[in-house]
Scaffold this active site. Structure first.
Site, PDB file in Angstrom:
ATOM      1  N   HIS A 132      32.608 -34.385  77.547  1.00 31.64           N
ATOM      2  CA  HIS A 132      31.275 -33.778  77.632  1.00 31.64           C
ATOM      3  C   HIS A 132      31.406 -32.379  78.213  1.00 31.64           C
ATOM      4  O   HIS A 132      32.088 -32.184  79.222  1.00 31.64           O
ATOM      5  CB  HIS A 132      30.346 -34.623  78.514  1.00 31.64           C
ATOM      6  CG  HIS A 132      29.089 -33.895  78.894  1.00 31.64           C
ATOM      7  ND1 HIS A 132      28.198 -33.418  77.947  1.00 31.64           N
ATOM      8  CD2 HIS A 132      28.585 -33.517  80.097  1.00 31.64           C
ATOM      9  CE1 HIS A 132      27.207 -32.800  78.563  1.00 31.64           C
ATOM     10  NE2 HIS A 132      27.421 -32.835  79.865  1.00 31.64           N
ATOM     11  N   HIS A 134      29.553 -27.975  78.104  1.00 31.17           N
ATOM     12  CA  HIS A 134      28.367 -27.142  77.887  1.00 31.17           C
ATOM     13  C   HIS A 134      28.726 -25.854  77.134  1.00 31.17           C
ATOM     14  O   HIS A 134      28.720 -24.778  77.715  1.00 31.17           O
ATOM     15  CB  HIS A 134      27.741 -26.754  79.249  1.00 31.17           C
ATOM     16  CG  HIS A 134      27.233 -27.878  80.080  1.00 31.17           C
ATOM     17  ND1 HIS A 134      26.694 -27.706  81.346  1.00 31.17           N
ATOM     18  CD2 HIS A 134      27.174 -29.216  79.844  1.00 31.17           C
ATOM     19  CE1 HIS A 134      26.324 -28.879  81.842  1.00 31.17           C
ATOM     20  NE2 HIS A 134      26.611 -29.817  80.958  1.00 31.17           N
ATOM     21  N   GLU A 162      36.923 -24.920  58.006  1.00 35.15           N
ATOM     22  CA  GLU A 162      37.517 -25.768  59.046  1.00 35.15           C
ATOM     23  C   GLU A 162      36.475 -26.671  59.712  1.00 35.15           C
ATOM     24  O   GLU A 162      36.837 -27.641  60.369  1.00 35.15           O
ATOM     25  CB  GLU A 162      38.165 -24.899  60.129  1.00 35.15           C
ATOM     26  CG  GLU A 162      39.463 -24.268  59.718  1.00 35.15           C
ATOM     27  CD  GLU A 162      40.579 -25.290  59.578  1.00 35.15           C
ATOM     28  OE1 GLU A 162      41.157 -25.657  60.608  1.00 35.15           O
ATOM     29  OE2 GLU A 162      40.855 -25.737  58.454  1.00 35.15           O
TER      30      GLU A 162
HETATM   31  O1  2HA Z   1      28.893 -33.454  85.250  1.00 41.45           O
HETATM   32  O2  2HA Z   1      27.524 -31.923  83.007  1.00 41.45           O
HETATM   33  O3  2HA Z   1      25.688 -33.733  82.443  1.00 41.45           O
HETATM   34  C1  2HA Z   1      27.797 -32.605  85.233  1.00 41.45           C
HETATM   35  C2  2HA Z   1      27.156 -32.637  83.913  1.00 41.45           C
HETATM   36  C3  2HA Z   1      26.079 -33.599  83.756  1.00 41.45           C
HETATM   37 ZN    ZN Z   2      26.296 -31.865  81.301  1.00 46.75          ZN
END
Ligand code: 2HA
Ligand code: ZN
Length: 271
Positions: A132, A134, A162
């Site tokens: 995960h 950002h 790609e």
């Molecule tokens: O870990 O990104 O979604 C911190 C985050 C929560």
């Molecule tokens: Zn996050």
């Protein structure tokens, strides 16, 4: 080697600019070879019940980043900023068995565990990595596109050959939900039934893959496609994209099947 690769991945995520402050988290289901790299693991506390049990993960051990850690620091303080979580045989609780010194697993643990459970089943056990993070341009797309999975994937696949090659499993668009909530965990694992990445509206991306390189590469490829779109907009606007039949042909040349319901002319599956 495995743990060195993990630490390099946390460094690389920070270096990409995907992980401001405490943003982002990682979890990996360990196989026997990876587990053997932690010979000093031992029970470090009582079983901690999970609000959402994961019976299919019973007995597994996962390497997980710590709650509140900064990914740029993990390789400098690994025993504080990550750790091993062993799941009880019934998947109803976990306990730390290495690391997490003064810390605990990521605030997104529920989303990670439920996602692993789905992707384990969907991939026949091959997928082990949930990442995960950002990435700024993918998040920015949430502010300009319609909240629509098909539109998102056609846009990204249409930017560069790609894109479909590296993420044929597509990206599900998930309407905003509170970070760390049971709701975001439930919706994410539902989306992982069909797609191999999930874009959390205004927040970031969740990716599942068999290896760390593949998970990182999928997110890099999606972010790159979003940046090509951004650059094309800055150059005066998108006038042409790879047509659907070319995207399908690229995938076919690699013996890949793009997730159903995105491209025209494939018989109208729902996405
Ligand atoms: O870990 O990104 O979604 C911190 C985050 C929560
Ligand atoms: Zn996050």
């Amino acid at each position: 080697m495995f743990f060195d690769d993990f630490l390099r991945l946390t460094d690389d995520m920070a270096r990409e600019g995907w992980a401001e402050a405490n943003a982002g988290n990682l979890s990996i289901r360990l196989d026997g070879d990876a587990l053997a790299q932690f010979p000093d693991r031992q029970c470090r506390g009582p079983w901690i019940p999970l609000a959402q049990p994961v019976p299919d993960l019973g007995g597994e051990t996962l390497l997980v980043t710590a709650k509140g850690c900064q990914l740029r620091n993990v390789s400098h303080a690994p025993r504080r900023d990550c750790g091993l979580a062993e799941l009880r045989a019934d998947g109803g609780a976990y306990r730390p068995v290495w690391g997490f010194e003064g810390t605990a697993p990521t605030s997104e643990l529920a989303a990670h565990l439920l996602s692993h459970q789905v992707r384990l089943r969907r991939s026949g056990g091959a997928e082990r990595v949930i990442l995960h993070t950002h990435p700024v341009t993918l998040i920015a797309l949430c502010h300009v596109l319609e909240p629509d999975t098909r539109q998102l994937n056609r846009l990204l696949w249409g930017m560069h050959p790609e894109a479909v090659s590296l993420f044929p499993g597509g990206i599900a668009y998930l309407p905003f939900a509170i970070p760390g909530s049971a709701e975001i965990a439930r919706a994410t694992c539902e989306a992982f039934e069909t797609y191999s990445m999930v874009l959390w509206e205004y927040h970031g991306i969740f990716a599942s893959a068999d290896t760390m390189d593949r998970a990182f590469g999928m997110v890099q490829a999606a972010e790159k496609a979003a940046r090509i779109y951004q650059t094309a907009c800055a150059l005066g606007g998108v006038r042409r994209v790879l047509p659907d039949d070319a995207i399908a042909a690229v995938a076919a040349s690699l013996r890949l099947t793009p997730v159903a319901g995105i491209l025209d002319g494939e018989g109208g599956h729902g996405a």
